[in-house]
Design an enzyme around this catalytic site. Structure first.
Site, PDB file in Angstrom:
ATOM      1  N   LYS A  67       0.802  -1.233   0.000  1.00  0.00           N
ATOM      2  CA  LYS A  67       0.000   0.000   0.000  1.00  0.00           C
ATOM      3  C   LYS A  67       0.835   1.283   0.000  1.00  0.00           C
ATOM      4  CE  LYS A  67      -4.182  -1.782   2.209  1.00  0.00           C
ATOM      5  NZ  LYS A  67      -5.163  -1.546   3.286  1.00  0.00           N
ATOM      6  N   ASP A 119     -10.232   2.877   2.191  1.00  0.00           N
ATOM      7  CA  ASP A 119     -10.382   2.253   3.520  1.00  0.00           C
ATOM      8  C   ASP A 119     -11.179   3.145   4.475  1.00  0.00           C
ATOM      9  OD1 ASP A 119      -9.056  -0.086   2.935  1.00  0.00           O
ATOM     10  OD2 ASP A 119      -7.099   0.672   3.567  1.00  0.00           O
TER      11      ASP A 119
END
Ligand code: ATR
Length: 288
Positions: A75, A111
Site C-alpha cells: 500500500k 479504507d
C-alpha cells in the site's frame, strides 16, 4: 449466487496485488459485483513479491489492466509508481485502489470511506463533533483517523503500543485539521477516557484470543468497532457486547471499501447486496 462470467476477448481485467494474497476475499466480492452489474470483467488475485512490484505494475498496465487493489505489503510502496494520487491517499500515505486510464495510473484510498459507511450502516454512528478513541497507528489507523476528521469528528485520541507512531499520526492529523483536538497516548493510559466510540485497528485478537485493552475501566459510551472480521467476534467485541455497547466487526469496512473501489473503477453505484452476499459466503468458507 449469479453465474460465472463468460471470459472473452473483450473481458476487462482487474485484480488485487499482495504477498501473500491467496486468502484475499476481494475476488469473490468484486467478481460478484461485475456479474450482478452485467459487466464483462474478471478480478484476479496476483501474488507479487515486494521486490518485483514495479515490474508487476508496469506489466499489468502494459497488458491493459483496468484497475487494481493493493494489500499488504504494497500500500505504501506503490505510491512512486503512480501518475496521480488523490489528496486523501496522499495525506494517509497509502493507496489501496488504482484506476488505469489509458495508461495513466490514478491512486486513491477507500479504507476510510469503508469505515465511515460501516459506522453509519452497522452502528448508526455519526462522528460529527464526537469523541473517538483509535487503538493502533498503522496503515488502517491512518486511513480511519483522516476519514473521521474529514467527517467532522471533534476529538480523536490515538493509542498505540509504540507511542512514537501514535504521536506521529496525531501530528499529521493536526496539520491537516489544525482546528480539531487530536492527541496520542500509550495503550496503558486509557483509564476513564470515556470516548463515544472506540475503533480497534491493531492485529490483536485476530489469532491470539486476547484483547489490546480491557474495556472495564475505559467507560466507552456508545459503540465499539473492531476492524478484524475473522474471528467474527474478537474478545474485545465480546466484552463490549456484554457491557451493552453497540458492536461491529470488520466485515462492513471490508465490504464498503470494496464497493467504493468498484465505483472508482466503473463510475457506477456498486451492487452492494450482491457484494455483501458473496463476502458473507467467502468469509464462511474461509473460517477453519
Ligand atoms: P495495518 O495496515 O493493518 O494497520 P500495520 O500498519 O502493520 O497494519 O499496523 C499494525 C498495528 O497493530 C500497529 O498499530 C501495531 O502496533 P505497533 O505500531 O506498536 O507495532 C499494532 N500491533 C501489532 N501487534 C501488536 C501487539 N501484540 N500489541 C499491541 N499492538 C500491536
Amino acid at each position: 449466487m449469479s453465474a460465472a462470467p463468460v471470459l472473452s476477448g473483450s473481458t476487462s481485467l482487474y485484480g488485487v496485488l499482495g504477498f501473500p494474497v491467496e486468502h484475499s476475499l476481494s475476488p469473490a466480492m468484486q467478481n460478484a459485483a461485475f456479474v450482478s452489474a452485467g459487466i464483462n470483467a474478471a478480478y484476479v488475485a496476483f501474488p507479487v513479491d515486494p521486490a518485483r512490484l514495479e515490474t508487476a505494475v508496469a506489466g499489468l498496465c502494459a497488458a491493459g489492466i483496468r484497475g487494481f487493489n493493493l494489500t499488504v505489503p504494497h500500500k505504501q510502496k506503490v505510491l512512486p509508481l503512480l501518475d496521480e494520487i488523490t489528496p486523501q491517499a496522499q495525506a494517509i500515505g497509502a493507496v489501496n485502489t488504482v484506476r488505469a486510464d489509458q495508461g495513466r495510473l490514478l491512486g486513491t484510498n477507500t479504507d476510510g470511506q469503508g469505515l465511515l459507511s460501516s459506522l453509519e450502516e452497522d452502528l448508526a454512528f455519526d462522528p460529527r463533533s464526537r469523541r473517538v478513541l483509535i487503538l493502533g497507528a498503522g496503515g488502517s489507523a491512518r486511513a480511519i483517523a483522516f476519514a473521521l476528521l474529514d467527517a467532522g469528528a471533534g476529538h480523536l485520541v490515538i493509542a498505540n503500543r509504540t507511542p512514537e507512531r501514535a504521536a506521529l499520526l496525531a501530528e499529521d492529523c493536526r496539520q491537516a485539521h489544525p482546528e480539531r483536538h487530536v492527541e496520542s497516548c500509550r495503550l496503558e493510559q486509557l483509564e476513564g477516557l470515556a470516548p463515544d466510540l472506540l475503533i480497534q485497528t491493531t492485529t490483536v485478537g485476530m489469532k491470539d484470543g486476547s484483547a489490546p485493552v480491557d474495556l472495564a475501566g475505559l467507560q466507552v459510551r456508545e459503540a465499539v468497532c473492531d476492524i478484524i472480521y475473522s474471528p467474527p467476534e474478537t474478545p474485545l467485541l465480546a466484552q463490549a457486547r456484554r457491557l451493552g455497547l453497540r458492536t461491529a466487526n470488520g466485515m462492513g469496512m471490508l465490504l464498503h471499501q470494496g464497493a467504493a473501489a468498484w465505483t472508482f473503477w466503473t463510475g457506477k453505484p456498486a451492487p452492494l447486496e450482491a457484494m455483501r452476499t458473496a463476502l458473507r459466503q467467502a468469509i464462511q468458507q474461509a473460517i477453519p
